[in-house]
Design a protein around this motif. Sequence first.
Motif, PDB file in Angstrom:
ATOM      1  N   VAL A 176     -12.991 -12.868  26.963  1.00  0.00           N
ATOM      2  CA  VAL A 176     -14.537 -12.644  27.340  1.00  0.00           C
ATOM      3  C   VAL A 176     -15.343 -13.604  26.488  1.00  0.00           C
ATOM      4  N   GLU A 177     -14.987 -13.628  25.006  1.00  0.00           N
ATOM      5  CA  GLU A 177     -15.507 -14.569  24.430  1.00  0.00           C
ATOM      6  C   GLU A 177     -15.621 -16.055  24.712  1.00  0.00           C
ATOM      7  N   GLY A 178     -14.670 -16.705  25.345  1.00  0.00           N
ATOM      8  CA  GLY A 178     -14.510 -18.027  25.927  1.00  0.00           C
ATOM      9  C   GLY A 178     -15.506 -18.106  27.033  1.00  0.00           C
ATOM     10  N   ASN A 188     -21.587 -22.046  20.715  1.00  0.00           N
ATOM     11  CA  ASN A 188     -20.065 -21.842  20.313  1.00  0.00           C
ATOM     12  C   ASN A 188     -19.793 -22.055  19.005  1.00  0.00           C
ATOM     13  N   LYS A 189     -20.552 -22.240  17.881  1.00  0.00           N
ATOM     14  CA  LYS A 189     -20.492 -21.876  16.573  1.00  0.00           C
ATOM     15  C   LYS A 189     -20.919 -20.929  16.007  1.00  0.00           C
ATOM     16  N   ASP A 190     -22.238 -20.422  16.420  1.00  0.00           N
ATOM     17  CA  ASP A 190     -22.884 -19.473  15.692  1.00  0.00           C
ATOM     18  C   ASP A 190     -23.022 -18.103  16.258  1.00  0.00           C
ATOM     19  N   TRP A 191     -22.126 -17.822  17.439  1.00  0.00           N
ATOM     20  CA  TRP A 191     -22.118 -16.356  17.977  1.00  0.00           C
ATOM     21  C   TRP A 191     -20.607 -15.659  17.506  1.00  0.00           C
ATOM     22  N   SER A 192     -20.782 -14.722  17.046  1.00  0.00           N
ATOM     23  CA  SER A 192     -19.472 -14.081  16.639  1.00  0.00           C
ATOM     24  C   SER A 192     -19.067 -12.805  17.345  1.00  0.00           C
ATOM     25  N   PHE A 193     -18.032 -12.467  17.790  1.00  0.00           N
ATOM     26  CA  PHE A 193     -17.666 -11.223  18.607  1.00  0.00           C
ATOM     27  C   PHE A 193     -16.729 -10.546  17.554  1.00  0.00           C
ATOM     28  N   LEU A 253     -28.026  -6.011  36.520  1.00  0.00           N
ATOM     29  CA  LEU A 253     -28.699  -6.954  35.376  1.00  0.00           C
ATOM     30  C   LEU A 253     -28.056  -6.624  34.189  1.00  0.00           C
ATOM     31  N   LEU A 254     -27.711  -5.408  33.735  1.00  0.00           N
ATOM     32  CA  LEU A 254     -27.167  -5.118  32.508  1.00  0.00           C
ATOM     33  C   LEU A 254     -25.813  -5.526  32.196  1.00  0.00           C
ATOM     34  N   ALA A 255     -24.920  -5.673  33.279  1.00  0.00           N
ATOM     35  CA  ALA A 255     -23.626  -6.533  33.325  1.00  0.00           C
ATOM     36  C   ALA A 255     -23.964  -7.788  32.808  1.00  0.00           C
ATOM     37  N   ASN A 256     -25.020  -8.471  33.385  1.00  0.00           N
ATOM     38  CA  ASN A 256     -25.214  -9.732  33.167  1.00  0.00           C
ATOM     39  C   ASN A 256     -25.713 -10.072  31.772  1.00  0.00           C
ATOM     40  N   ALA A 257     -26.577  -9.056  31.240  1.00  0.00           N
ATOM     41  CA  ALA A 257     -26.929  -8.997  29.709  1.00  0.00           C
ATOM     42  C   ALA A 257     -25.702  -8.963  28.915  1.00  0.00           C
ATOM     43  N   PHE A 258     -24.637  -7.893  29.194  1.00  0.00           N
ATOM     44  CA  PHE A 258     -23.366  -8.004  28.562  1.00  0.00           C
ATOM     45  C   PHE A 258     -22.738  -9.456  28.531  1.00  0.00           C
ATOM     46  N   PHE A 259     -22.730  -9.966  29.494  1.00  0.00           N
ATOM     47  CA  PHE A 259     -22.159 -11.126  29.470  1.00  0.00           C
ATOM     48  C   PHE A 259     -22.795 -12.572  29.040  1.00  0.00           C
ATOM     49  N   CYS A 260     -24.287 -12.160  28.690  1.00  0.00           N
ATOM     50  CA  CYS A 260     -25.216 -13.227  28.101  1.00  0.00           C
ATOM     51  C   CYS A 260     -25.484 -14.346  29.393  1.00  0.00           C
ATOM     52  N   LEU A 285     -25.336  -7.606  19.640  1.00  0.00           N
ATOM     53  CA  LEU A 285     -24.733  -6.561  19.335  1.00  0.00           C
ATOM     54  C   LEU A 285     -23.259  -6.836  18.918  1.00  0.00           C
ATOM     55  N   PHE A 286     -22.445  -8.118  19.589  1.00  0.00           N
ATOM     56  CA  PHE A 286     -21.280  -8.138  19.371  1.00  0.00           C
ATOM     57  C   PHE A 286     -20.818  -8.605  17.921  1.00  0.00           C
ATOM     58  N   ALA A 287     -22.125  -9.103  17.131  1.00  0.00           N
ATOM     59  CA  ALA A 287     -21.867 -10.036  15.871  1.00  0.00           C
ATOM     60  C   ALA A 287     -21.539  -9.124  14.677  1.00  0.00           C
TER      61      ALA A 287
END
Length: 590
Positions: A176-178, A188-193, A253-260, A285-287
């Motif tokens: 998911v992160e990838g 790539n460097k500033d988002w944490s999961f 739309l919310l599924a797309n929000a989840f996957f950013c 929310l993932f961070a």
Amino acid sequence: MKKFIIGYLAFCTNHGQARCHSKMACKNDSSQVKACLDHSDMAGESRAGTSRETTDSSSPKQRHSQSSGNEATDSRQKPGAEARSGDTRDEGKLKSKPECHMQLDKLSANRQHTVLIDIKEFYAGRIVPYKGKHVWDSKHVKLPQHYPPNAMEPRWAVTDRALKKLTQRGASVGDVEGAIKMYNPAHNKDWSFEALYTYVERLPKLENNFSHLISKMAKLALKLPELIQHPIPLLRQNCSHTITISQEQISCLLANAFFCTFPHRNTRHAGSEYGNFPTINFSSLFAVRSPRTLEKLRALFHYFNTVTEEATKPIGLVTFERICLHPSKWPEWNKQMENMTNLRVYSKGLIEREGQGMLQVDFASKFVGGGVLGQGLVQEEIRFIQCPELIVARLFTEKLADNECLKITGAQMYSNTSGYSDNFEWHSPHTDSTERDEWKRRYCQIVAIDALNFADPRQQFTEKSIKRELLKAYVGFKEDSNIPSEYTPAVATGNWGCGAFKGDPMLKALIQMMAAAVAKRDLAYFTFENRKQAEDLQRMHELLKSQKMTVGKLYNLLQDYCRYYSHHHHKAKNVFDYISEKMCVRPSQL
């Protein structure tokens, strides 16, 4: 006169002359293609001071129901029932829907109402997307599938490929992160999961099979070009506008929000394109790994599990209405002659359950949803977690101005929760059996109104602050002026802006009572286990009623109190005691 009015309403009802619930329900002779939307004209009209009042003069028709289908299922009290120990009340049952519902005109689209489903198909018994013409501009949501090509491979092609990999079995959090970072390379460097990793590590697979659910969610997200085929207008400041959308479209739309996947929505720094809008992508929310985040994820994954199963996915509509009240419509508070409406105070119970069928107040942030995608977990965030369909409002709702509110009609509740803040927990799935209206919306209407945030609590005891809070509450409580009060449900509210925003509960209760009186609505007031506050508020209301106190006179008393408080704030009596004393000392002036 009263008998004449009752007779006239009965005559109109018997002859089937139902009028529309609000301007968004008014009939429109033009086709959906023509009516939805000339957005440049819409913005011009609205900024010139658009009113949401109807021009239809026909009479209302009440919708009768054999069973409401929305009775409280737990042991706590519902307004209208007998009071329990610790609760106080006036005589009479407060109005709620569907009992006081007026029959709506047919669903229609116009320059102030965007409908994202095909209306002709809707009345043929099917909910399918309405096909419009794609736009990419500052007046509409910028959807990822329409991102302008600026590279060798279009952004949506990259997104499509990444999400399709997740539809395969065995997807992990790392996958998911990838995938998310593949089409958001700048982060790539500033988002944490970290929170997502922790969630999967700690939660039993029996509750949510992460890999299986991610596969279903990715398939749902990929349906975006199919499900959203008409531009979604941004609900901008100073512009009254309404959007009606299907629950299936919201889930996509919310599924797309989840996957950013939403472009241009990953920053809110000053001067950025969407700096005046809430965040919508779930990256924040993932961070942060915390108990709060884990409980939020439990509720959100339960929602996605529900909407991705054929047997349980919702099949109705939800309406989002931004209301901007032009200054010409603002009350002159010192001249208002209305007396207090009915008030019932409850020390036990919750707005969203015991206030079913009423206009339910969301103690909102100016950015609707507040910290729902972060660490916030107070009244607004909890409501958005219980009813995740509310979160989609963040996609298109600009920060609320002082004379604006957002009303959401038809949102469904998916989760039962308990606790507050650090004690918050996802409890169990919720089966929402609330009836639907003629537009297939649940009989659930929520109004988001944001209170002032007082860094110094003394700042609220000024005429400027009181007028602002009165206006905000009135904008939220006000119904279409052509709808008789008999068809206007009560307001379910409580200590609005009295937590982190440091509002005084007594002052805020008086302000809401005054706004409700001018809006001609009754109040159900929940004090959330504070029995003393419930008793004090009920006594104050009874005193105001017994003295036939008008809104204008009470407003003047509050101004007197502000002057008194400015000189004695270190040892000032509270506003209830001050008003009680003044009313007893100077009865001839009331």
